[in-house]
Design a protein around this motif. Structure first.
Motif, PDB file in Angstrom:
ATOM      1  N   TRP A  29       0.834  -1.197   0.000  1.00  0.00           N
ATOM      2  CA  TRP A  29       0.000   0.000   0.000  1.00  0.00           C
ATOM      3  C   TRP A  29       0.878   1.261   0.000  1.00  0.00           C
ATOM      4  N   SER A  30       0.362   2.348  -0.573  1.00  0.00           N
ATOM      5  CA  SER A  30       1.087   3.623  -0.535  1.00  0.00           C
ATOM      6  C   SER A  30       1.066   4.194   0.885  1.00  0.00           C
ATOM      7  N   ASP A  31       2.035   5.031   1.201  1.00  0.00           N
ATOM      8  CA  ASP A  31       2.135   5.661   2.533  1.00  0.00           C
ATOM      9  C   ASP A  31       2.056   4.611   3.638  1.00  0.00           C
ATOM     10  N   TYR A  32       2.860   3.570   3.511  1.00  0.00           N
ATOM     11  CA  TYR A  32       2.701   2.442   4.430  1.00  0.00           C
ATOM     12  C   TYR A  32       4.033   1.917   4.959  1.00  0.00           C
ATOM     13  N   ILE A  33       5.138   2.677   4.735  1.00  0.00           N
ATOM     14  CA  ILE A  33       6.426   2.225   5.271  1.00  0.00           C
ATOM     15  C   ILE A  33       7.355   3.427   5.422  1.00  0.00           C
ATOM     16  N   PRO A  76      -2.555  -7.937   0.591  1.00  0.00           N
ATOM     17  CA  PRO A  76      -4.015  -7.768   0.602  1.00  0.00           C
ATOM     18  C   PRO A  76      -4.559  -7.682   2.032  1.00  0.00           C
ATOM     19  N   SER A  77      -5.728  -7.077   2.171  1.00  0.00           N
ATOM     20  CA  SER A  77      -6.413  -7.113   3.465  1.00  0.00           C
ATOM     21  C   SER A  77      -7.024  -8.495   3.658  1.00  0.00           C
ATOM     22  N   GLY A  78      -7.287  -8.843   4.912  1.00  0.00           N
ATOM     23  CA  GLY A  78      -7.724 -10.193   5.272  1.00  0.00           C
ATOM     24  C   GLY A  78      -8.851 -10.771   4.438  1.00  0.00           C
ATOM     25  N   GLY A 237      -4.407   5.425  10.156  1.00  0.00           N
ATOM     26  CA  GLY A 237      -3.039   5.923  10.090  1.00  0.00           C
ATOM     27  C   GLY A 237      -2.849   6.992   9.020  1.00  0.00           C
ATOM     28  N   ASP A 238      -3.583   6.878   7.930  1.00  0.00           N
ATOM     29  CA  ASP A 238      -3.462   7.881   6.864  1.00  0.00           C
ATOM     30  C   ASP A 238      -3.906   9.251   7.383  1.00  0.00           C
ATOM     31  N   VAL A 239      -5.006   9.255   8.146  1.00  0.00           N
ATOM     32  CA  VAL A 239      -5.507  10.521   8.700  1.00  0.00           C
ATOM     33  C   VAL A 239      -4.495  11.071   9.708  1.00  0.00           C
ATOM     34  N   MET A 266     -12.589  -2.881  11.394  1.00  0.00           N
ATOM     35  CA  MET A 266     -11.205  -3.192  11.718  1.00  0.00           C
ATOM     36  C   MET A 266     -10.719  -4.150  10.638  1.00  0.00           C
ATOM     37  N   TRP A 267      -9.525  -3.884  10.109  1.00  0.00           N
ATOM     38  CA  TRP A 267      -9.014  -4.744   9.035  1.00  0.00           C
ATOM     39  C   TRP A 267      -7.558  -5.097   9.321  1.00  0.00           C
ATOM     40  N   PHE A 268      -7.090  -6.122   8.633  1.00  0.00           N
ATOM     41  CA  PHE A 268      -5.733  -6.640   8.825  1.00  0.00           C
ATOM     42  C   PHE A 268      -5.078  -6.755   7.461  1.00  0.00           C
ATOM     43  N   ASP A 269      -3.954  -6.098   7.255  1.00  0.00           N
ATOM     44  CA  ASP A 269      -3.243  -6.195   5.980  1.00  0.00           C
ATOM     45  C   ASP A 269      -2.146  -7.245   6.114  1.00  0.00           C
ATOM     46  N   GLN A 270      -2.194  -8.226   5.222  1.00  0.00           N
ATOM     47  CA  GLN A 270      -1.378  -9.426   5.367  1.00  0.00           C
ATOM     48  C   GLN A 270      -0.350  -9.557   4.245  1.00  0.00           C
ATOM     49  N   TYR A 304       1.966   5.365  11.662  1.00  0.00           N
ATOM     50  CA  TYR A 304       0.842   5.457  12.610  1.00  0.00           C
ATOM     51  C   TYR A 304      -0.203   4.359  12.458  1.00  0.00           C
ATOM     52  N   TYR A 305       0.257   3.172  12.106  1.00  0.00           N
ATOM     53  CA  TYR A 305      -0.643   2.017  12.150  1.00  0.00           C
ATOM     54  C   TYR A 305      -0.085   1.023  13.165  1.00  0.00           C
ATOM     55  N   ALA A 306      -1.003   0.303  13.815  1.00  0.00           N
ATOM     56  CA  ALA A 306      -0.600  -0.764  14.730  1.00  0.00           C
ATOM     57  C   ALA A 306      -0.106  -1.948  13.915  1.00  0.00           C
TER      58      ALA A 306
HETATM   59  C1  N2P Z   1      -2.071   2.869   3.706  1.00  0.00           C
HETATM   60  C2  N2P Z   1      -3.448   2.323   3.677  1.00  0.00           C
HETATM   61  C3  N2P Z   1      -3.481   0.963   4.219  1.00  0.00           C
HETATM   62  C4  N2P Z   1      -4.761   0.644   4.835  1.00  0.00           C
HETATM   63  N1  N2P Z   1      -2.054   4.091   3.038  1.00  0.00           N
HETATM   64  C5  N2P Z   1      -5.662  -0.073   3.947  1.00  0.00           C
HETATM   65  N2  N2P Z   1      -5.837  -1.411   4.309  1.00  0.00           N
END
Ligand code: N2P
Length: 361
Positions: A29-33, A76-78, A237-239, A266-270, A304-306
Motif C-alpha cells: 500500500w502507498s504511505d505504508y512504510i 491484501p487485506s484479510g 493511520g493515513d488521517v 477493523m481490518w488486517f493487511d497481510q 501510525y498504524y498498529a
Molecule cells: C495505507 C493504507 C493501508 C490501509 N495508506 C488499507 N488497508
C-alpha cells in the motif's frame, strides 16, 4: 555448433536466473512504510528491492488473479486474502525461513486465522480501522461546536454533507469498506451478504453523492493536510499522517481521527507470497526482515498504524503505542467489527452498485 548454441542458451538462462534472484519485488500500500527500511533491507541482504505501491484491494486482486504479476510479496487485506487463498493465488510460507515469526503477537494472529487458517499463507503487516478524518477548525466553524465529528452522520446525513460540501468531502474508493459503513449508519449488519440489504445503501449514497468531491484512497492525506478538504472517510493511520503533515507545515490545520461511535471496521493487511513469485527465497528474506522487532516498530512509528508484532512494542514511541486511535482500548475494540469476503455473485452486485454510486447516475 548446435551444441555451442545450446550451451549459450543455457548460459544466458542461468545468467537471467541469477539476475532475477538478486531482485525482490514487493507490492505494498502507498504511505505504508518508512522508506529508510527499504535501503536497510538492501544493505543487509545484498538483494535489490523493487518496491511498488497501490491503494486498492481491487487493483491488487485483478493483478493477482490474472497471474504473472511478477511480485514476490503482496499485501491484501484479510477478506481479500481469504478468497485469493481459495483461488490458489498464494503459496504456503516456509516457516523454517522465518525465524522472526516468534516475534508475532498471538492476539493479532488469532484474529487473522479467521482469513488464513493457521496463518499458513500470510503474516500480519499492519492493522487499523476505517473512520472519520476531520479538519476540526473548519468543521466546527460550519456545523458548530457540537459537530458530530465521531459519527457516521457527519457524512451520511445529507443535511451535514450539504453544508460540508463547500469545504470538501472525500471518501475511499473502497466498496468493501464504504458499503459496510453505510450499512452501519442504517443500523443494518455491516457484514451483510444479502443483496437486498446491501441495496439499501444505494439511496444513502445517492443522497450525499452531490456533496462528495472525490472517491479516492490516497489523495485525501495531502488534501486533508493542506486544508483542501475538511472531511474524509478514510484509514486511521493515513488521517494521522495528514495530521502530522499539517503540523509540520505549520499551516494552522488541525486534523483529528475518530472511529465512528456507531461502530467502525477493523481490518488486517497481510503479507503473502504469490504462487508464481519469481524469487521465493527473497520473499521470505523480506518477510523475515519485516518481522524484526525494531524494523516493524520503525514502520509503525512512521505510518501510525498498529502492527501484529508483540516484540516490536517496546520500540514503539508513545505517540503510537499510547494513542487509542492506533492501539484501541479493550472497550474500543468491542465497538469494532470485521467483515468476511463476499462470494463472486455478491461481489458482482457490489461492483455494479459502486460504479453507479461513483458516477452518481
Ligand atoms: C495505507 C493504507 C493501508 C490501509 N495508506 C488499507 N488497508
Amino acid at each position: 555448433m548446435r551444441h555451442q548454441l545450446l550451451t549459450m542458451t543455457a548460459t544466458i538462462a542461468l545468467m537471467a536466473g541469477a539476475a532475477a534472484a538478486q531482485e525482490v519485488r514487493v507490492y505494498n500500500w502507498s504511505d505504508y512504510i518508512d522508506e529508510e527500511l527499504l535501503a536497510k533491507f538492501e544493505a543487509e541482504t545484498g538483494l535489490k528491492l523493487i518496491y511498488d505501491v497501490f491503494d486498492s484491494n481491487e487493483v491488487l486482486e485483478t493483478k493477482l488473479l490474472a497471474g504473472g504479476s511478477g511480485y514476490d510479496v503482496v499485501v491484501p487485506s484479510g477478506t481479500f486474502l481469504q478468497r485469493q487463498i481459495q483461488a490458489g493465488a498464494f503459496q504456503k510460507l516456509d516457516k523454517s525461513k522465518l525465524p522472526n515469526i516468534s516475534n508475532m503477537w498471538d492476539v493479532v494472529s488469532s484474529r487473522t486465522e479467521q482469513y488464513d487458517p493457521e496463518n499458513a499463507y500470510s503474516i500480519n503487516y499492519m492493522w487499523g480501522t476505517t473512520g472519520i478524518g476531520v479538519n476540526v477548525g473548519k468543521v466546527t466553524e460550519i456545523l458548530g461546536p457540537d459537530a458530530p465529528i465521531d459519527s457516521l452522520s457527519l457524512i451520511f446525513d445529507p443535511a451535514n454533507a450539504e453544508k460540508l460540501a463547500a469545504c470538501g468531502i472525500m471518501m475511499l474508493d473502497a466498496p468493501a469498506e464504504m458499503i459496510p459503513a453505510a450499512l452501519k449508519f442504517l443500523g443494518e449488519d455491516p457484514n451483510s451478504h444479502d443483496p437486498d440489504v446491501i441495496a439499501k445503501t444505494e439511496p444513502v449514497f445517492m443522497a450525499i453523492r452531490p456533496y462528495i468531491q472525490k472517491f479516492h484512497s490516497s489523495e485525501y492525506i495531502n488534501a486533508l493536510a493542506n486544508g483542501d478538504i475538511c472531511v474524509a472517510l478514510g484509514w486511521s493511520g493515513d488521517v494521522l499522517q495528514a495530521r502530522d503533515r499539517a503540523a509540520e507545515a505549520e499551516n494552522g490545520v488541525e486534523i483529528a481521527y475518530n472511529a465512528a461511535k456507531e461502530g467502525a471496521q477493523m481490518w488486517f493487511d497481510q503479507m503473502a507470497i504469490p504462487v508464481d513469485a519469481p524469487n521465493v527465497e527473497g520473499a521470505h528474506a523480506f518477510l523475515n526482515f519485516i518481522m524484526d522487532a525494531q524494523n516493524m516498530a520503525a514502520a509503525s512509528n512512521y505510518v501510525y498504524y498498529a502492527n501484529g508484532n508483540a516484540a516490536s512494542k517496546e520500540f514503539l514511541v508513545e505517540d503510537v503505542i499510547g494513542d487509542p486511535a492506533i492501539y484501541p482500548s479493550e472497550e474500543a475494540l468491542n465497538n469494532l467489527f470485521t467483515t468476511t469476503p463476499w462470494d463472486a455473485g455478491v461481489q458482482r452486485t457490489v461492483t455494479r452498485l459502486w460504479t453507479k454510486i461513483k458516477s452518481g447516475t
